[in-house]
Design an enzyme around this catalytic site. Structure first.
Site, PDB file in Angstrom:
ATOM      1  N   CYS A 192       0.849  -1.197   0.140  1.00  0.00           N
ATOM      2  CA  CYS A 192       0.185  -0.083  -0.015  1.00  0.00           C
ATOM      3  C   CYS A 192       0.852   1.245   0.154  1.00  0.00           C
ATOM      4  O   CYS A 192       1.598   1.532   0.721  1.00  0.00           O
ATOM      5  CB  CYS A 192      -0.880  -0.029   1.314  1.00  0.00           C
ATOM      6  SG  CYS A 192      -1.664   1.468   1.843  1.00  0.00           S
TER       7      CYS A 192
ATOM      8  N   CYS B 216      -3.462   7.375  -1.488  1.00  0.00           N
ATOM      9  CA  CYS B 216      -4.899   7.610  -2.250  1.00  0.00           C
ATOM     10  C   CYS B 216      -6.024   8.031  -1.046  1.00  0.00           C
ATOM     11  O   CYS B 216      -6.980   8.581  -1.573  1.00  0.00           O
ATOM     12  CB  CYS B 216      -5.263   6.343  -2.750  1.00  0.00           C
ATOM     13  SG  CYS B 216      -3.726   5.080  -3.051  1.00  0.00           S
TER      14      CYS B 216
ATOM     15  N   THR C 162      -4.105   5.387   7.429  1.00  0.00           N
ATOM     16  CA  THR C 162      -2.980   5.137   6.567  1.00  0.00           C
ATOM     17  C   THR C 162      -2.067   6.067   6.503  1.00  0.00           C
ATOM     18  O   THR C 162      -2.230   7.353   6.090  1.00  0.00           O
ATOM     19  CB  THR C 162      -3.405   4.553   5.235  1.00  0.00           C
ATOM     20  OG1 THR C 162      -4.433   3.555   5.493  1.00  0.00           O
ATOM     21  CG2 THR C 162      -2.688   4.180   4.254  1.00  0.00           C
TER      22      THR C 162
ATOM     23  N   GLU D 294      -0.163   2.050   9.297  1.00  0.00           N
ATOM     24  CA  GLU D 294      -1.330   2.714   9.987  1.00  0.00           C
ATOM     25  C   GLU D 294      -1.008   3.181  11.243  1.00  0.00           C
ATOM     26  O   GLU D 294       0.035   2.821  11.987  1.00  0.00           O
ATOM     27  CB  GLU D 294      -2.498   1.870   9.875  1.00  0.00           C
ATOM     28  CG  GLU D 294      -3.268   1.651   8.655  1.00  0.00           C
ATOM     29  CD  GLU D 294      -2.609   0.606   7.731  1.00  0.00           C
ATOM     30  OE1 GLU D 294      -1.743   0.098   8.045  1.00  0.00           O
ATOM     31  OE2 GLU D 294      -2.999   0.838   6.471  1.00  0.00           O
TER      32      GLU D 294
ATOM     33  N   HIS E 208     -12.653   5.739  -2.678  1.00  0.00           N
ATOM     34  CA  HIS E 208     -11.725   4.771  -2.214  1.00  0.00           C
ATOM     35  C   HIS E 208     -11.880   3.398  -2.504  1.00  0.00           C
ATOM     36  O   HIS E 208     -10.968   2.729  -2.966  1.00  0.00           O
ATOM     37  CB  HIS E 208     -11.490   5.189  -0.774  1.00  0.00           C
ATOM     38  CG  HIS E 208     -10.257   4.521  -0.311  1.00  0.00           C
ATOM     39  ND1 HIS E 208      -9.197   5.092  -0.632  1.00  0.00           N
ATOM     40  CD2 HIS E 208      -9.775   3.654   0.680  1.00  0.00           C
ATOM     41  CE1 HIS E 208      -7.984   4.703  -0.246  1.00  0.00           C
ATOM     42  NE2 HIS E 208      -8.268   3.627   0.644  1.00  0.00           N
TER      43      HIS E 208
ATOM     44  N   TYR F 155      -9.420  -0.073  -5.220  1.00  0.00           N
ATOM     45  CA  TYR F 155      -8.909  -1.329  -4.598  1.00  0.00           C
ATOM     46  C   TYR F 155      -8.814  -2.343  -5.887  1.00  0.00           C
ATOM     47  O   TYR F 155      -8.014  -3.287  -5.756  1.00  0.00           O
ATOM     48  CB  TYR F 155      -9.985  -1.951  -3.636  1.00  0.00           C
ATOM     49  CG  TYR F 155      -9.411  -1.518  -2.456  1.00  0.00           C
ATOM     50  CD1 TYR F 155      -9.419  -0.065  -2.147  1.00  0.00           C
ATOM     51  CD2 TYR F 155      -8.985  -2.683  -1.586  1.00  0.00           C
ATOM     52  CE1 TYR F 155      -9.052   0.265  -0.761  1.00  0.00           C
ATOM     53  CE2 TYR F 155      -8.587  -2.051  -0.033  1.00  0.00           C
ATOM     54  CZ  TYR F 155      -8.736  -0.800   0.360  1.00  0.00           C
ATOM     55  OH  TYR F 155      -8.381  -0.305   1.315  1.00  0.00           O
TER      56      TYR F 155
ATOM     57  N   CYS G  15      -5.128  -0.891  -6.833  1.00  0.00           N
ATOM     58  CA  CYS G  15      -3.727  -0.951  -6.287  1.00  0.00           C
ATOM     59  C   CYS G  15      -3.574  -2.692  -5.933  1.00  0.00           C
ATOM     60  O   CYS G  15      -2.412  -3.152  -6.075  1.00  0.00           O
ATOM     61  CB  CYS G  15      -3.888  -0.431  -4.868  1.00  0.00           C
ATOM     62  SG  CYS G  15      -5.007  -0.763  -3.731  1.00  0.00           S
TER      63      CYS G  15
ATOM     64  N   GLU H 297      -6.423  -6.186   5.530  1.00  0.00           N
ATOM     65  CA  GLU H 297      -6.551  -4.745   5.280  1.00  0.00           C
ATOM     66  C   GLU H 297      -7.399  -4.928   3.564  1.00  0.00           C
ATOM     67  O   GLU H 297      -7.989  -3.945   3.457  1.00  0.00           O
ATOM     68  CB  GLU H 297      -5.022  -4.325   4.644  1.00  0.00           C
ATOM     69  CG  GLU H 297      -4.801  -2.845   4.336  1.00  0.00           C
ATOM     70  CD  GLU H 297      -5.478  -2.392   3.266  1.00  0.00           C
ATOM     71  OE1 GLU H 297      -5.987  -1.416   3.118  1.00  0.00           O
ATOM     72  OE2 GLU H 297      -5.206  -2.946   1.946  1.00  0.00           O
TER      73      GLU H 297
HETATM   74 FE1  SF4 Z   1      -3.266   1.735   0.069  1.00  0.00          FE
HETATM   75 FE2  SF4 Z   1      -4.725   0.909  -1.853  1.00  0.00          FE
HETATM   76 FE3  SF4 Z   1      -5.987   2.215  -0.208  1.00  0.00          FE
HETATM   77 FE4  SF4 Z   1      -4.209   3.346  -1.948  1.00  0.00          FE
HETATM   78  S1  SF4 Z   1      -6.096   2.540  -2.478  1.00  0.00           S
HETATM   79  S2  SF4 Z   1      -4.191   3.770   0.275  1.00  0.00           S
HETATM   80  S3  SF4 Z   1      -2.791   1.779  -1.965  1.00  0.00           S
HETATM   81  S4  SF4 Z   1      -5.058   0.269   0.188  1.00  0.00           S
END
Ligand code: SF4
Length: 511
Positions: free
Chosen positions: A100, A104, A191, A258, A293, A297, A300, A444
């Protein structure tokens, strides 16, 4: 100030002095702390790639506020093309780091608050949107990384924020002053918190009238007086202190570093407050942010899947089984699942639309489907990675044993693969797969951007189930079907009367 590169970002953190605790101790220098370094390197990648010509189109954008070239992580999406580039950027960074990259949450907070403050101002005549744009201009100019601080500690979840015995379980306004507000409370699992320049807060849930003082959004520098971070533990985290080989992904770590953020009587100046009591806009802000958000997913995590699929294939090859049909079958399943999630993520970007604020938003139904798929499929492709890797990923000896003159040579010979593959390379790859498939990355994928139940609520709410029911009623003949009637040239009842006359007395011919 221009866009920073990776090194400049790391150096910029040295100019800050956040109050950070880990393992019960206060950490004075976060940049040089080995426990934090992998997370800082990962965030630095979001800066570094923005300077590379080969990634310029994906990693940078033109600010709609200043016309300047900016890092895409500080951009407000101005088109469907921007939404698509954002998820391409996510997949790229997942591929480069295998974890991660943290930035973002702040990006989605920027866009969510941009959309919502515009709507609040339309209803109440406030000037939150203008304030927010002024702060955003600073973010873009300085290339700051704001952490997105949404989730509160939440205490007893059967009670609303104002009903909690301890009000600090939710971030809230303690006092309103002429020039700002005083806030207290705790945000959890934030995060990239300790290595962000700013904290951007948002309410964690829909608030009612009694929760006015909890309906809150603001931005504040991370080293503001009264703010304390407690860095969270992760699986195998102290292996970083043992050896790079044992750590798994020593360069970039595991998940997003985190932290808990404790606010104790923190003063926030008026010009940095973007919501202060407008509880009727908390649903909009939470859902807009969550939509952005959740859509990430399939970017990423699919980037991570690319890494783990590649690592699994390499491991199979190193052991001479890459052509075995069961290996090809598993790899193909992994690829198909990853590309399914990628297709969902692209779809919710391509189905994006312009909001009244001018910013573009993704398709919220599809974004929730993306995230729900991720909560299942990441476990499945990581299970297959473990299957291909074999038992070694949980029984490998440590680097110190490899270096021991009495036993090191024997270990070296035992773990050798097919010719041309060194034992230390095999261990490196297996440790990476262990790090990605056994550790904190799995929960996560489950809980980041909200748990599966939250996605199901949104999917149920936005699926248009009543419309689907009407479709079924029309096909079944319970509703009038104007297209059918046009095709047959009469009303449906008359048509069936004619059909009945035609078939009267006819028998099925049996041969
Ligand atoms: Fe992390 Fe993916 Fe969330 Fe970006 S979108 S903060 S890489 S988990």
């Amino acid at each position: 100030m221009a866009m920073m590169n990776g090194r400049e970002y790391i150096e910029s953190l040295r100019t800050m002095n956040p109050d950070v605790y880990f393992f019960g101790q206060k950490i004075k220098n976060i940049v040089d702390e080995p426990m934090f370094q992998p997370h800082i390197h990962t965030a630095a990648m979001t800066y570094e790639l923005a300077h590379r010509p080969e990634y310029e189109e994906i990693m940078t954008a033109t600010s709609h506020l200043t016309g300047e070239k900016i890092n895409r992580f500080t951009h407000i999406h101005q088109s469907v093309d921007d939404l698509v580039k954002k998820v391409r950027m996510m997949r790229l960074l997942g591929q480069k780091t295998g974890t991660c990259f943290q930035r973002c949450v702040g990006l989605d907070g920027l866009n969510g608050i941009y959309v919502t403050t515009y709507d609040i101002d339309q209803k109440y005549g406030t000037n939150y949107h203008e304030r927010f744009k002024n702060w955003l201009t600073e973010v873009q100019k300085n290339d700051w990384m704001p952490s997105g601080a949404m989730t509160d500690a939440r205490g007893d979840r059967s009670l609303r924020p104002h009903q909690q015995k301890n009000k600090d379980t939710y971030l809230h306004i303690k006092e309103r002053l002429d020039d700002g507000i005083i806030v207290s409370g705790v945000k959890a699992h934030i995060t990239g918190a300790i290595n962000s320049h700013e904290i951007l807060t948002m309410p964690t849930r829909t608030m009612g009238e009694g929760d006015k003082e909890f309906a809150l959004s603001f931005a504040i520098p991370s080293d503001t007086k009264g703010i304390t971070f407690v860095f969270s533990r992760q699986t195998n985290d102290t292996r970083r202190l043992d050896s790079p080989l044992d750590a798994g992904n020593p360069k970039y770590g595991i998940v997003g570093g985190e932290a808990i953020i404790i606010f104790k009587d923190v003063f926030v100046p008026k010009e940095r407050v973007f919501m202060a009591g407008e509880y009727d806009f908390t649903t909009e802000l939470v859902e807009t942010f969550a939509g952005y958000h959740r859509s990430n997913y399939g970017g990423c995590k699919v980037g991570l899947a690319d890494v783990v699929i590649g690592g699994s294939y390499w491991t199979a090859d190193a052991h001479g089984i890459s052509k075995a049909s069961h290996i090809i079958d598993k790899l193909t399943d992994m690829i198909a699942m990853a590309e399914t999630c990628w297709s969902c993520t692209l779809a919710c970007s391509y189905e994006g639309y312009k909001t009244p604020s001018g910013a573009y938003h993704i398709n919220p139904l599809l974004a929730n489907v993306v995230k729900l798929n991720i909560t299942r499929m990441v476990y499945e492709w990581m299970r297959l990675a473990q299957d291909i890797a074999g038992g070694k990923i949980i029984t490998l000896p440590s680097e110190k044993d490899l270096e021991n003159p009495d036993i090191g040579k024997t270990i070296e010979e035992c773990f050798v693969g097919k010719e041309g593959f060194s034992t230390s390379d095999i261990i490196k790859m297996l440790r990476l797969i262990e790090n990605m498939s056994v550790g904190a990355g799995l929960p996560e994928a489950m809980h980041g951007a909200g748990s599966p139940a939250a996605q199901k609520i949104m999917i149920a709410r936005r699926s248009g189930i009543n419309r689907k029911m009407e479709l079924a009623k029309t096909v079944a003949g319970l509703n009038k079907d104007k297209y059918f009637e046009s095709i047959i040239g009469m009303d449906e009842n008359s048509h069936w009367d004619e059909v009945k006359k035609k078939i009267k007395g006819k028998k099925v011919q049996i041969y």
